[in-house]
Write an enzyme that holds these catalytic residues in place. Structure first.
Site, PDB file in Angstrom:
ATOM      1  N   ASP A  38      26.778  71.988 -11.982  1.00  0.00           N
ATOM      2  CA  ASP A  38      26.810  71.374 -10.512  1.00  0.00           C
ATOM      3  C   ASP A  38      27.575  70.005 -10.807  1.00  0.00           C
ATOM      4  O   ASP A  38      27.302  69.330 -11.761  1.00  0.00           O
ATOM      5  CB  ASP A  38      25.474  70.758 -10.040  1.00  0.00           C
ATOM      6  CG  ASP A  38      25.577  70.957  -8.234  1.00  0.00           C
ATOM      7  OD1 ASP A  38      26.186  70.011  -7.824  1.00  0.00           O
ATOM      8  OD2 ASP A  38      24.907  71.664  -7.666  1.00  0.00           O
ATOM      9  N   ASN A  90      28.223  80.182  -7.048  1.00  0.00           N
ATOM     10  CA  ASN A  90      27.543  79.754  -5.958  1.00  0.00           C
ATOM     11  C   ASN A  90      27.944  78.622  -5.226  1.00  0.00           C
ATOM     12  O   ASN A  90      27.608  78.419  -3.884  1.00  0.00           O
ATOM     13  CB  ASN A  90      25.990  79.795  -6.398  1.00  0.00           C
ATOM     14  CG  ASN A  90      24.985  79.032  -5.312  1.00  0.00           C
ATOM     15  OD1 ASN A  90      24.625  79.643  -4.248  1.00  0.00           O
ATOM     16  ND2 ASN A  90      24.704  77.895  -5.463  1.00  0.00           N
ATOM     17  N   TYR A 155      36.353  77.449   6.609  1.00  0.00           N
ATOM     18  CA  TYR A 155      35.174  77.969   5.910  1.00  0.00           C
ATOM     19  C   TYR A 155      35.179  79.448   6.075  1.00  0.00           C
ATOM     20  O   TYR A 155      34.992  80.380   4.988  1.00  0.00           O
ATOM     21  CB  TYR A 155      33.799  77.639   6.576  1.00  0.00           C
ATOM     22  CG  TYR A 155      32.440  77.998   6.003  1.00  0.00           C
ATOM     23  CD1 TYR A 155      32.037  77.361   4.666  1.00  0.00           C
ATOM     24  CD2 TYR A 155      31.827  79.155   6.194  1.00  0.00           C
ATOM     25  CE1 TYR A 155      30.886  77.840   4.042  1.00  0.00           C
ATOM     26  CE2 TYR A 155      30.776  79.473   5.492  1.00  0.00           C
ATOM     27  CZ  TYR A 155      30.308  78.867   4.346  1.00  0.00           C
ATOM     28  OH  TYR A 155      29.102  79.125   3.911  1.00  0.00           O
ATOM     29  N   LYS A 159      35.523  82.257   2.903  1.00  0.00           N
ATOM     30  CA  LYS A 159      34.480  83.219   2.427  1.00  0.00           C
ATOM     31  C   LYS A 159      35.137  84.771   2.432  1.00  0.00           C
ATOM     32  O   LYS A 159      34.529  85.560   1.876  1.00  0.00           O
ATOM     33  CB  LYS A 159      33.234  83.340   3.440  1.00  0.00           C
ATOM     34  CG  LYS A 159      32.509  81.722   3.033  1.00  0.00           C
ATOM     35  CD  LYS A 159      32.121  81.483   1.681  1.00  0.00           C
ATOM     36  CE  LYS A 159      31.266  80.366   1.312  1.00  0.00           C
ATOM     37  NZ  LYS A 159      30.688  80.293  -0.081  1.00  0.00           N
ATOM     38  N   ILE A 188      20.663  80.318   6.149  1.00  0.00           N
ATOM     39  CA  ILE A 188      19.260  80.122   5.143  1.00  0.00           C
ATOM     40  C   ILE A 188      18.925  78.666   5.195  1.00  0.00           C
ATOM     41  O   ILE A 188      19.649  77.770   5.201  1.00  0.00           O
ATOM     42  CB  ILE A 188      19.519  80.620   3.719  1.00  0.00           C
ATOM     43  CG1 ILE A 188      20.407  81.849   3.653  1.00  0.00           C
ATOM     44  CG2 ILE A 188      18.391  80.491   2.939  1.00  0.00           C
ATOM     45  CD1 ILE A 188      19.637  83.010   4.054  1.00  0.00           C
ATOM     46  N   THR A 190      18.499  75.655   3.775  1.00  0.00           N
ATOM     47  CA  THR A 190      18.990  75.002   2.352  1.00  0.00           C
ATOM     48  C   THR A 190      19.386  73.434   2.982  1.00  0.00           C
ATOM     49  O   THR A 190      19.892  73.269   4.218  1.00  0.00           O
ATOM     50  CB  THR A 190      20.009  75.673   1.851  1.00  0.00           C
ATOM     51  OG1 THR A 190      21.191  75.758   2.653  1.00  0.00           O
ATOM     52  CG2 THR A 190      19.674  77.086   1.391  1.00  0.00           C
TER      53      THR A 190
END
Ligand SMILES: NC(=O)c1ccc[n+]([C@@H]2O[C@H](COP(=O)([O-])OP(=O)(O)OC[C@H]3O[C@@H](n4cnc5c(N)ncnc54)[C@H](O)[C@@H]3O)[C@@H](O)[C@H]2O)c1
Length: 254
Positions: A38, A90, A155, A159, A188, A190
């Site tokens: 990361d 990810n 975005y 994707k 989700i 997060t």
């Protein structure tokens, strides 16, 4: 060690929090040695917690938009754990609300450089290590790589690009024994989603509207995406490549 990915070595990007952190924990829990990477040093604590729980893990600082960082991250995985079998691309960023008529090229490039270039670089630099014994790549796309919402053009484009980049890699690498699949989460719970809602003027209304857009009438939890990644990483999915695994509580079924 027993487990669904026992004996395999994984590299998970964007593993300091959210889906990446949960995926790293799940892969390690199923017996993989995991290099968490990361650009946020908070990933170190996630790796240490995995080790404290009896798993095999390490952390490496890594900006997925940097070619040099990719070289170092793949080398670190091979040096630490001897090989590389699983790559989870990810790391990604959301955008603030961006109107196409005023969208700056700079914002477009910033989002594409992480969300799409980052996945390309992962394939480019981890590919040779994966090809040594074959492996599995899992790319985090989104429902927004299949259907659109307003004010998220960069975005959505990033994707959608990940979806077809995944298929391109899958057909090119099938003869090498490398499977490449994409995962398409709905919304989700997060930090990414929490921060986006917090930054919005009408966050509570937006949250309700987004929840209502899922037939299952809730957001997903990271575990539900991590489980899909573990399945694609494991030999249980040995005849799957170039597939789009949608995990969205029914969002795109409507
Ligand atoms: N949460 C959702 O609802 C959702 C839905 C569909 C797809 N996704 C995708 O899943 C992935 C993970 O999302 P999340 O919700 O866990 O996000 P998050 O923001 O909670 O975590 C993302 C992690 O990626 C890291 N990161 C960002 N840019 C980076 C870079 N250039 N190099 C290295 N690391 C970087 C961040 O530091 C962070 O630790 C992203 O690709 C996201 O687009 C998320």
């Amino acid at each position: 060690m027993a487990g669904r990915v026992a004996g395999k070595v994984a590299l998970v990007t964007g593993a300091a929090m959210g889906l990446g952190a949960e995926t790293a924990r799940r892969l390690a829990g199923e017996g993989a040695a995991v290099l968490l990477t990361d650009r946020d040093p908070a990933g170190e604590a996630v790796a240490l917690a995995i080790v404290a729980a009896g798993g095999q893990a390490a952390f490496c600082l890594h900006d997925v938009a940097s070619e040099g960082d990719w070289t170092a991250a793949v080398a670190a995985a091979v040096e630490l754990f001897g090989k590389l079998d699983i790559l989870v691309n990810n790391a990604g960023i959301a955008s603030s609300s961006l109107d196409l008529m005023t969208h700056s090229l700079e914002d477009w490039r910033r989002i594409l450089s992480i969300n799409l270039d980052g996945v390309f670089l992962g394939l480019r630099y981890a590919g040779p290590a994966l090809a040594v014994q074959g492996g599995s790549v899992i790319n985090l796309s989104s429902i927004l790589g299949k259907v659109a919402i307003p004010n998220a053009a960069a975005y959505c484009a990033s994707k959608g690009g990940v979806l077809l980049l995944t298929k391109a890699a899958a057909v090119e690498w099938a003869p090498l024994g490398i499977r490449v699949n994409s995962v398409h989460p709905g919304f989700i719970d997060t930090p990414m989603v929490a921060n986006a809602l917090q930054a919005s003027e009408n966050g509570n209304e937006m949250r309700d509207a987004l929840i209502a857009a899922h037939p299952m009438a809730r957001f997903g939890v990271p575990r539900e995406i991590a489980d899909a990644v573990v399945f694609l990483a494991s030999d249980e999915s040995s005849f799957m490549t170039g597939a789009e695994l949608v995990v969205d509580g029914g969002y795109t079924a409507q």
